[in-house]
Design a protein around this motif. Structure first.
Motif, short mmCIF file in Angstrom:
data_model
loop_
_atom_site.label_atom_id
_atom_site.label_comp_id
_atom_site.label_asym_id
_atom_site.label_seq_id
_atom_site.Cartn_x
_atom_site.Cartn_y
_atom_site.Cartn_z
N MET A 229 0.84 -1.19 0.00
CA MET A 229 0.00 0.00 0.00
C MET A 229 0.88 1.24 0.00
O MET A 229 1.88 1.31 0.71
N ALA A 230 0.51 2.15 -0.75
CA ALA A 230 1.32 3.36 -0.84
C ALA A 230 1.09 4.22 0.39
O ALA A 230 -0.04 4.38 0.86
N GLU A 231 2.22 4.70 0.92
CA GLU A 231 2.07 5.56 2.10
C GLU A 231 1.69 6.94 1.67
O GLU A 231 2.16 7.45 0.67
N LEU A 232 0.86 7.49 2.46
CA LEU A 232 0.43 8.85 2.14
C LEU A 232 1.40 9.81 2.80
O LEU A 232 1.43 9.99 4.00
N ASN A 233 2.23 10.35 1.98
CA ASN A 233 3.19 11.30 2.53
C ASN A 233 3.11 12.56 1.71
O ASN A 233 3.44 12.58 0.54
N THR A 234 2.64 13.55 2.32
CA THR A 234 2.45 14.78 1.57
C THR A 234 3.68 15.69 1.66
O THR A 234 3.58 16.89 1.55
N GLY A 235 4.79 15.11 1.92
CA GLY A 235 6.00 15.90 1.91
C GLY A 235 6.40 16.39 3.28
O GLY A 235 6.08 15.78 4.29
N GLY A 236 7.12 17.46 3.35
CA GLY A 236 7.75 17.93 4.60
C GLY A 236 6.81 18.69 5.52
O GLY A 236 7.18 19.74 6.04
N LYS A 237 5.62 18.19 5.69
CA LYS A 237 4.73 18.90 6.60
C LYS A 237 5.09 18.57 8.05
O LYS A 237 5.06 17.41 8.44
N ALA A 238 5.43 19.55 8.81
CA ALA A 238 5.87 19.31 10.18
C ALA A 238 4.68 19.00 11.07
O ALA A 238 3.56 19.41 10.79
N GLN A 239 4.97 18.29 12.13
CA GLN A 239 3.92 17.99 13.09
C GLN A 239 3.51 19.27 13.78
O GLN A 239 4.35 20.12 14.08
N PRO A 240 2.23 19.40 14.08
CA PRO A 240 1.84 20.64 14.77
C PRO A 240 2.41 20.66 16.19
O PRO A 240 2.24 19.71 16.94
N ARG A 241 3.09 21.70 16.53
CA ARG A 241 3.70 21.82 17.85
C ARG A 241 3.17 23.05 18.57
O ARG A 241 2.98 24.09 17.97
N VAL A 242 2.97 22.89 19.84
CA VAL A 242 2.52 24.04 20.62
C VAL A 242 3.71 24.52 21.44
O VAL A 242 4.45 23.72 21.99
N ASP A 243 3.88 25.81 21.51
CA ASP A 243 4.96 26.34 22.33
C ASP A 243 4.52 26.29 23.79
O ASP A 243 3.57 26.96 24.20
N LEU A 244 5.22 25.49 24.58
CA LEU A 244 4.81 25.30 25.96
C LEU A 244 5.46 26.28 26.93
O LEU A 244 5.17 26.25 28.13
N THR A 245 6.34 27.13 26.44
CA THR A 245 7.10 28.00 27.34
C THR A 245 6.22 28.87 28.24
O THR A 245 6.43 28.89 29.46
N PRO A 246 5.20 29.56 27.73
CA PRO A 246 4.38 30.36 28.64
C PRO A 246 3.66 29.53 29.69
O PRO A 246 3.51 29.94 30.84
N MET A 247 3.27 28.34 29.29
CA MET A 247 2.57 27.46 30.22
C MET A 247 3.50 27.05 31.37
O MET A 247 3.09 27.05 32.54
N VAL A 248 4.74 26.73 31.02
CA VAL A 248 5.71 26.37 32.05
C VAL A 248 5.97 27.57 32.96
O VAL A 248 6.04 27.43 34.19
N ASP A 249 6.07 28.74 32.36
CA ASP A 249 6.26 29.96 33.14
C ASP A 249 5.18 30.11 34.19
O ASP A 249 5.43 30.32 35.37
N LEU A 250 3.97 29.97 33.73
CA LEU A 250 2.82 30.13 34.62
C LEU A 250 2.84 29.08 35.72
O LEU A 250 2.64 29.39 36.90
N ALA A 251 3.13 27.84 35.33
CA ALA A 251 3.13 26.76 36.30
C ALA A 251 4.16 27.03 37.39
O ALA A 251 3.88 26.85 38.57
N PHE A 252 5.34 27.49 36.99
CA PHE A 252 6.37 27.74 37.99
C PHE A 252 6.01 28.92 38.90
O PHE A 252 6.31 28.90 40.09
N LEU A 253 5.37 29.89 38.32
CA LEU A 253 4.92 31.02 39.13
C LEU A 253 3.97 30.54 40.22
O LEU A 253 4.10 30.87 41.39
N LEU A 254 3.01 29.71 39.80
CA LEU A 254 2.05 29.20 40.77
C LEU A 254 2.71 28.30 41.81
O LEU A 254 2.38 28.35 42.98
N ILE A 255 3.66 27.49 41.37
CA ILE A 255 4.38 26.62 42.32
C ILE A 255 5.04 27.48 43.38
O ILE A 255 4.92 27.22 44.58
N THR A 256 5.72 28.52 42.95
CA THR A 256 6.41 29.39 43.89
C THR A 256 5.42 29.98 44.89
O THR A 256 5.66 29.98 46.09
N PHE A 257 4.29 30.44 44.37
CA PHE A 257 3.29 31.04 45.24
C PHE A 257 2.81 30.05 46.29
O PHE A 257 2.81 30.34 47.48
N PHE A 258 2.44 28.85 45.87
CA PHE A 258 1.91 27.89 46.82
C PHE A 258 2.96 27.42 47.81
O PHE A 258 2.67 27.18 48.98
#
Lengths: 208, 168
Positions: B1-30
């Motif tokens: 079966m032929a693989e469906l490869n539409t070329g160099g489409k990157a996986q969707p990635r979410v930037d987690l940096t702000p989320m980590v920032d927030l989490a650490f802020l809350l950790i510090t507070f608690f």
């Protein structure tokens, strides 16, 4: 001129693992934190350099403030309920099951036992209004010991019955409170042979 | 079966940096609120009050005993020995590191040198002293490391003495 191709490495780091860890820690701290209960009598405790923390369980706190008003509170809902049962036997004032349950959710109180029903019936915000509760009577009437004395005894018995431990007593006084009102409380404690107790203080911040 | 490869489409990635920032802020507070909000406790042990034998008191050596009277307006009066024939004082001082502390440290050393035993401090708060004064002086005992101290009741002659010094 031919272009030189420089292969750039990506500078983004995978944040997933870090995110996992930080949220795990966050969950832990949220769950272990206890919400601050509103206090019926706000006091400003004096500062000291002592670093020992007050215990969380089996602690009876006597709050003295606002010109000698005395409030009393115990940790643990079961202990509070048992304490009220003992007091209702002693003063022959009946409390319904619902009232007992409501009482067990109260952090502290400062009314003569005759007025306790009214305070129990109020909701939290109303109850903690400033100046509403007049304080527990500390004077002995004739040969009978004071109400505060009876409350402390009832709390000590209840702690012993439920947790099988000695209740620790802490006095939380306002810094501006005059010594005689503190002395009265200490005398009541000594009257039932509680010679060891703690004074609640803040941490001293300035150079002392 | 032929693989469906539409070329160099990157996986969707979410930037987690702000989320980590927030989490650490809350950790510090608690973290800070759980450990810092807890009040501190100063342990006090009072001498046992025996109602049956009121006269069963231990005599204290005069040269080891220092009595500290807590007066009004954040003032202290102290004397060594007995009030009727004090070995020293009564002297009026303030609280804190420029008031009672050098006196206590000096007395601790002197008494240790003279008798070979520790200093005994008797604290007598007057009716016009505040709760803050009591905590302050007990704190002072902890700071100067006085091993033996107790809280006692003030007597009438001592109140008179405080009145004479103008701190009652």
């Amino acid at each position: 001129m031919p272009k030189i191709k420089v292969k750039r490495a990506s500078t983004t780091i995978d944040m997933t693992a870090m995110c996992d860890v930080s949220f795990l820690l966050l969950t832990f701290f949220i769950l272990t934190a206890t919400a601050r209960q509103p206090e019926p009598l706000q006091v400003d405790t004096p500062a000291s350099t002592v670093q020992i923390k007050v215990p969380d369980t089996d602690l009876g706190t006597i709050t003295v403030g606002d010109d000698g008003k005395v409030f009393f509170g115990v940790t643990g809902q079961n202990i509070r309920m048992r304490m009220l049962e003992r007091m209702s036997e002693k003063y022959s004032i009946g409390f319904s099951q619902k009232e007992k349950e409501r009482f067990s959710l109260m952090e502290g109180f400062g009314v003569p036992i005759g007025n306790l029903k009214q305070i129990i019936a109020m909701d939290n915000s109303e109850r903690n209004k400033k100046g509403l509760q007049p304080g527990i009577p500390t004077d002995s009437v004739g040969n009978n010991p004071s109400e505060l004395h009876d409350w402390i005894i009832a709390a000590r018995y209840a702690t012993k019955e439920i947790d099988n431990k000695e209740m620790r007593v802490a006095i939380k006084g306002d810094a501006k409170e005059q010594y005689p009102s503190i002395k009265k409380v200490i005398d009541i404690l000594q009257g039932q042979k509680v010679n060891k107790f703690s004074l609640v203080t803040n941490l001293r911040s300035e150079d002392y | 079966m032929a693989e469906l490869n539409t070329g160099g489409k990157a996986q969707p990635r979410v930037d987690l940096t702000p989320m980590v920032d927030l989490a650490f802020l809350l950790i510090t507070f608690f973290m800070l609120t759980t450990t810092l909000a807890k009040p501190h406790a100063m342990d006090v042990a009072m001498p046992d009050k025996d109602k049956e034998n009121k006269d069963d008191n231990l005599e204290l050596a005069d040269n080891r005993t220092m009595t500290v009277l807590l007066g009004a307006n954040n003032k202290i009066s102290y004397y060594m020995g007995q009030l009727e024939k004090p070995l020293e004082g009564p002297t009026t001082v303030d609280y804190g590191k420029n008031g009672i502390r050098p006196v206590l440290l000096k007395k601790l050393k002197d008494v240790q040198a003279a008798t070979g035993k520790g200093l005994i401090v008797v604290l007598r708060p007057s009716d016009h002293s505040s709760y803050r004064n009591l905590v302050d002086i007990m704190d002072e005992m902890k700071i100067t490391n006085v091993q033996q101290y107790m809280i006692g009741d003030i007597s009438d002659p001592e109140v008179e003495q405080l009145k004479k010094d103008g701190i009652y």
